[in-house]
Motif scaffolding. Structure first.
Motif, PDB file in Angstrom:
ATOM      1  N   THR A 165       0.800  -1.229   0.000  1.00  0.00           N
ATOM      2  CA  THR A 165       0.000   0.000   0.000  1.00  0.00           C
ATOM      3  C   THR A 165       0.827   1.272   0.000  1.00  0.00           C
ATOM      4  O   THR A 165       0.296   2.352  -0.274  1.00  0.00           O
ATOM      5  N   GLY A 166       2.123   1.171   0.347  1.00  0.00           N
ATOM      6  CA  GLY A 166       2.954   2.358   0.444  1.00  0.00           C
ATOM      7  C   GLY A 166       2.932   3.011   1.805  1.00  0.00           C
ATOM      8  O   GLY A 166       3.567   4.043   2.025  1.00  0.00           O
ATOM      9  N   PRO A 194      13.560   1.143  10.992  1.00  0.00           N
ATOM     10  CA  PRO A 194      12.742   0.507   9.950  1.00  0.00           C
ATOM     11  C   PRO A 194      11.860   1.499   9.194  1.00  0.00           C
ATOM     12  O   PRO A 194      11.737   1.412   7.964  1.00  0.00           O
ATOM     13  N   SER A 195      11.253   2.442   9.897  1.00  0.00           N
ATOM     14  CA  SER A 195      10.401   3.425   9.221  1.00  0.00           C
ATOM     15  C   SER A 195      11.213   4.289   8.271  1.00  0.00           C
ATOM     16  O   SER A 195      10.830   4.496   7.107  1.00  0.00           O
ATOM     17  N   LEU A 247      12.817   5.552   2.704  1.00  0.00           N
ATOM     18  CA  LEU A 247      13.838   5.912   1.717  1.00  0.00           C
ATOM     19  C   LEU A 247      13.830   4.936   0.548  1.00  0.00           C
ATOM     20  O   LEU A 247      13.941   5.348  -0.619  1.00  0.00           O
ATOM     21  N   TRP A 248      13.709   3.659   0.830  1.00  0.00           N
ATOM     22  CA  TRP A 248      13.644   2.658  -0.241  1.00  0.00           C
ATOM     23  C   TRP A 248      12.431   2.923  -1.127  1.00  0.00           C
ATOM     24  O   TRP A 248      12.526   2.917  -2.359  1.00  0.00           O
ATOM     25  N   GLN A 249      11.293   3.162  -0.512  1.00  0.00           N
ATOM     26  CA  GLN A 249      10.070   3.433  -1.255  1.00  0.00           C
ATOM     27  C   GLN A 249      10.234   4.671  -2.132  1.00  0.00           C
ATOM     28  O   GLN A 249       9.758   4.716  -3.272  1.00  0.00           O
ATOM     29  N   SER A 266       6.853  11.943   1.042  1.00  0.00           N
ATOM     30  CA  SER A 266       6.162  12.618   2.137  1.00  0.00           C
ATOM     31  C   SER A 266       6.563  12.048   3.487  1.00  0.00           C
ATOM     32  O   SER A 266       6.891  12.782   4.429  1.00  0.00           O
ATOM     33  N   PHE A 267       6.567  10.718   3.601  1.00  0.00           N
ATOM     34  CA  PHE A 267       6.876  10.077   4.875  1.00  0.00           C
ATOM     35  C   PHE A 267       8.336  10.270   5.271  1.00  0.00           C
ATOM     36  O   PHE A 267       8.664  10.422   6.451  1.00  0.00           O
ATOM     37  N   THR A 268       9.249  10.238   4.298  1.00  0.00           N
ATOM     38  CA  THR A 268      10.673  10.434   4.598  1.00  0.00           C
ATOM     39  C   THR A 268      10.910  11.823   5.180  1.00  0.00           C
ATOM     40  O   THR A 268      11.562  11.973   6.229  1.00  0.00           O
TER      41      THR A 268
END
Length: 240
Positions: A23-24, A51-52, A57-59, A166-168
């Motif tokens: 889902t991302g 992990p987050s 970053l990978w995503q 956005s999350f990074t």
């Protein structure tokens, strides 16, 4: 020989990474919910730092259109950084019950509406001025950034990459903001590092599953996950 506690720890992060790969999003939510069965919430939260960050970053880097997404969303990302830094002091003293209930209700309303109605999309003219306001209005990762990105008409893999961006930035800005307000504790770096491998393995498996989904199925699964996330947040708010 692994004991039951260690096996449970590994399986939790594989499951959390799997959800994020498909889902991302969702690694912290899934991991926190399951780790709460094994340890106090504060200890569980400390394990999620590496992990987050690394899965985000990978995503971000594994997607197909990084330069294009950055050019399109740079104003929004600037708003996310400013909003998260400005709101970080509030997160330390914020009542977790009311914040969880409010966010959960907003997610349920959005996901329920989107599942029962045609796809809502934002025009390019409106996007230019509303994106930074949507991001800067809050330091929260999921609302309103995730529904807003979903409404911008990104293709499946581009949406996942935009979420990664956005999350990074949100994670880095929140870490900086909490450090400025003495809200950062780093006594669980070793366990957080050990959680990296199972989380990355789960994310790789999730990406393989996502590559086999049609755009329609992906959208339905994405919205259903938002609905489940909203229900989980409301349940957490009642239990706090």
């Amino acid at each position: 020989m692994f004991d039951l506690h260690t096996i449970s720890f590994l399986l939790i992060f594989i499951a959390a990474g799997l959800v994020k790969g498909v889902t991302g999003m969702g690694l912290p939510t899934v991991a926190m919910g399951l780790l709460g069965l094994l340890m106090p919430p504060q200890a569980a939260a400390a394990l999620l730092v590496l992990p987050s960050l690394l899965t985000n970053l990978w995503q971000l880097l594994a997607g197909p259109a990084l330069a294009q997404i950055v050019r399109r969303l740079w104003l929004m990302m600037t708003g996310i950084i400013i909003g998260t830094l400005a709101g970080s002091s509030l997160l330390i003293g914020l009542n977790p019950r009311w914040s969880a209930l409010a966010l959960g209700a907003a997610l349920i309303v959005y996901a329920g509406y989107a599942l029962c109605s045609p796809l809502f999309q934002v025009s390019g003219r409106v996007e230019k001025w509303l994106s930074p306001l949507m991001a800067g209005a809050t330091g929260v990762f999921v609302i309103p950034a995730v529904p807003w990105l979903q409404a911008l008409g990104f293709r499946r893999d581009e949406l996942v990459q935009a979420l990664g961006l956005s999350f990074t930035l949100s994670t880095l800005a929140l870490a900086a903001g909490l450090a400025l307000h003495d809200g950062w504790h780093d006594d669980a770096w070793l366990l957080s590092a050990l959680a990296l491998l199972p989380a990355l393995l789960g994310m790789w498996l999730g990406q393989r599953i996502r590559s086999r989904l049609s755009p329609q199925r992906f959208r339905q699964g994405f919205l259903l996950f938002l609905l489940a996330l909203g229900i989980e947040l409301i349940a957490r708010g009642w239990l706090v």
